[in-house]
Scaffold this motif. Sequence first.
Motif, PDB file in Angstrom:
ATOM      1  N   PRO A 194     -53.656 -20.655  21.386  1.00  0.00           N
ATOM      2  CA  PRO A 194     -52.431 -20.682  22.199  1.00  0.00           C
ATOM      3  C   PRO A 194     -51.583 -19.419  22.044  1.00  0.00           C
ATOM      4  N   PHE A 195     -50.935 -19.049  23.117  1.00  0.00           N
ATOM      5  CA  PHE A 195     -49.997 -17.934  23.139  1.00  0.00           C
ATOM      6  C   PHE A 195     -48.670 -18.409  22.574  1.00  0.00           C
ATOM      7  N   GLU A 196     -47.974 -17.513  21.872  1.00  0.00           N
ATOM      8  CA  GLU A 196     -46.679 -17.882  21.297  1.00  0.00           C
ATOM      9  C   GLU A 196     -45.678 -18.219  22.393  1.00  0.00           C
ATOM     10  N   ARG A 197     -44.647 -18.971  22.034  1.00  0.00           N
ATOM     11  CA  ARG A 197     -43.650 -19.395  23.016  1.00  0.00           C
ATOM     12  C   ARG A 197     -42.247 -19.133  22.482  1.00  0.00           C
ATOM     13  N   LEU A 198     -41.326 -18.972  23.435  1.00  0.00           N
ATOM     14  CA  LEU A 198     -39.910 -18.935  23.082  1.00  0.00           C
ATOM     15  C   LEU A 198     -39.472 -20.352  22.738  1.00  0.00           C
ATOM     16  N   GLY A 199     -38.788 -20.507  21.610  1.00  0.00           N
ATOM     17  CA  GLY A 199     -38.231 -21.803  21.248  1.00  0.00           C
ATOM     18  C   GLY A 199     -36.853 -21.995  21.856  1.00  0.00           C
ATOM     19  N   ASN A 201     -55.744 -12.320  25.249  1.00  0.00           N
ATOM     20  CA  ASN A 201     -56.821 -13.200  24.815  1.00  0.00           C
ATOM     21  C   ASN A 201     -56.263 -14.492  24.219  1.00  0.00           C
ATOM     22  N   ARG A 202     -55.248 -15.017  24.887  1.00  0.00           N
ATOM     23  CA  ARG A 202     -54.574 -16.232  24.427  1.00  0.00           C
ATOM     24  C   ARG A 202     -54.385 -17.187  25.605  1.00  0.00           C
ATOM     25  N   ARG A 203     -54.166 -18.447  25.287  1.00  0.00           N
ATOM     26  CA  ARG A 203     -53.989 -19.505  26.289  1.00  0.00           C
ATOM     27  C   ARG A 203     -52.504 -19.812  26.438  1.00  0.00           C
ATOM     28  N   PHE A 204     -51.974 -19.552  27.625  1.00  0.00           N
ATOM     29  CA  PHE A 204     -50.572 -19.851  27.903  1.00  0.00           C
ATOM     30  C   PHE A 204     -50.445 -21.340  28.220  1.00  0.00           C
ATOM     31  N   ILE A 205     -49.564 -22.015  27.512  1.00  0.00           N
ATOM     32  CA  ILE A 205     -49.422 -23.462  27.637  1.00  0.00           C
ATOM     33  C   ILE A 205     -48.409 -23.786  28.736  1.00  0.00           C
ATOM     34  N   ALA A 257     -33.857 -30.030  40.471  1.00  0.00           N
ATOM     35  CA  ALA A 257     -32.503 -30.123  41.014  1.00  0.00           C
ATOM     36  C   ALA A 257     -31.604 -31.022  40.168  1.00  0.00           C
ATOM     37  N   ASN A 258     -32.161 -31.655  39.134  1.00  0.00           N
ATOM     38  CA  ASN A 258     -31.350 -32.517  38.280  1.00  0.00           C
ATOM     39  C   ASN A 258     -30.190 -31.738  37.666  1.00  0.00           C
ATOM     40  N   ALA A 259     -29.046 -32.403  37.580  1.00  0.00           N
ATOM     41  CA  ALA A 259     -27.889 -31.765  36.942  1.00  0.00           C
ATOM     42  C   ALA A 259     -28.148 -31.533  35.460  1.00  0.00           C
ATOM     43  N   ARG A 260     -28.889 -32.438  34.840  1.00  0.00           N
ATOM     44  CA  ARG A 260     -29.222 -32.296  33.418  1.00  0.00           C
ATOM     45  C   ARG A 260     -30.720 -32.060  33.287  1.00  0.00           C
ATOM     46  N   LEU A 261     -31.094 -30.880  32.839  1.00  0.00           N
ATOM     47  CA  LEU A 261     -32.499 -30.555  32.647  1.00  0.00           C
ATOM     48  C   LEU A 261     -32.956 -30.977  31.256  1.00  0.00           C
ATOM     49  N   SER A 262     -34.196 -31.405  31.144  1.00  0.00           N
ATOM     50  CA  SER A 262     -34.748 -31.812  29.856  1.00  0.00           C
ATOM     51  C   SER A 262     -35.139 -30.579  29.040  1.00  0.00           C
ATOM     52  N   GLU A 263     -35.338 -30.794  27.751  1.00  0.00           N
ATOM     53  CA  GLU A 263     -35.786 -29.698  26.883  1.00  0.00           C
ATOM     54  C   GLU A 263     -37.145 -29.180  27.356  1.00  0.00           C
ATOM     55  N   ALA A 264     -38.017 -30.092  27.792  1.00  0.00           N
ATOM     56  CA  ALA A 264     -39.342 -29.679  28.270  1.00  0.00           C
ATOM     57  C   ALA A 264     -39.218 -28.785  29.501  1.00  0.00           C
ATOM     58  N   GLN A 265     -38.282 -29.102  30.382  1.00  0.00           N
ATOM     59  CA  GLN A 265     -38.064 -28.257  31.562  1.00  0.00           C
ATOM     60  C   GLN A 265     -37.560 -26.879  31.163  1.00  0.00           C
ATOM     61  N   LEU A 266     -36.617 -26.835  30.221  1.00  0.00           N
ATOM     62  CA  LEU A 266     -36.071 -25.550  29.778  1.00  0.00           C
ATOM     63  C   LEU A 266     -37.160 -24.670  29.163  1.00  0.00           C
ATOM     64  N   TYR A 320     -40.407 -24.840  29.599  1.00  0.00           N
ATOM     65  CA  TYR A 320     -41.357 -24.455  30.645  1.00  0.00           C
ATOM     66  C   TYR A 320     -40.813 -23.289  31.466  1.00  0.00           C
ATOM     67  N   ALA A 321     -39.594 -23.447  31.972  1.00  0.00           N
ATOM     68  CA  ALA A 321     -39.015 -22.445  32.865  1.00  0.00           C
ATOM     69  C   ALA A 321     -38.800 -21.114  32.142  1.00  0.00           C
TER      70      ALA A 321
END
Length: 244
Positions: free
Chosen positions: A61-66, A197-201, A212-221, A223-224
């Motif tokens: 896996p490729f590293e991600r921003l927390g 040479n990494r897998r982007f998740i 369009a939700n007023a409150r975005l989930s942590e998973a959405q944040l 991802y985006a």
Amino acid sequence: GPVAHGRHAPPAQRRRPLSGGAPRLHGPAAGPRHNGGMTAHSPARRHHPTPDKDQIALLEPFERLGTDRIALISTPGQADKACDALAAASAWGFDTESKPTFVQGEVSDGPHIVQLATLDHAWVFQLHDPGCLARVADLLALRGETKAGLGLGDDTKRIQHKLGVQPADVLELNTVFRQRGYRKDMGVKGAVAVLFNRRFIKSKKAATSNWANARLSEAQLVYAANDAWAALRVLNALELSEAQ
């Protein structure tokens, strides 16, 4: 043009301009040169396959921003602070998300969020507040800031319709990959696989969620933000390979 608030205008000194709107990539698979060398139609040009999902699935896996490096922006005041931080960088990763449409003929009223990233941080702008939307429009119209992404055609059309601006200095990274001999357009997954040479998740659930939700989930944040951040990582890697 300057940002609406003068203090957000970025410094005049920027990275050297990218010829033709894209980095010049030389070397055995670099594609056309801009200095009278190999042309796009040269028979010596090499073509490269785009990695498929089965090949990508085998990669680490490729590293991600927390979440500690992701800011959700929904008010003009928050947007002002984001503008100040973004002004310090000469290039941004760029993407948008829109609430998906599931009915045939339904027209999206997106984008609902716009993501911009530096190499250290990402900002996810919600566009419900008119003041926040106006500041995002100023950022996207700003010249001298490279805004890099993949598959941006629909994004820029929707931005023109909703925000009333033509995004300036947008760099479609697939243009650069075509110069390198990759004939098939690739998304961020393919680009990260080729260069790192990494897998982007990517979460399919988040991809088709209600942006369009007023409150975005942590998973959405997550991802985006990572879509935009990975695009900038890709640009950075392409520029490094050009310099070698």
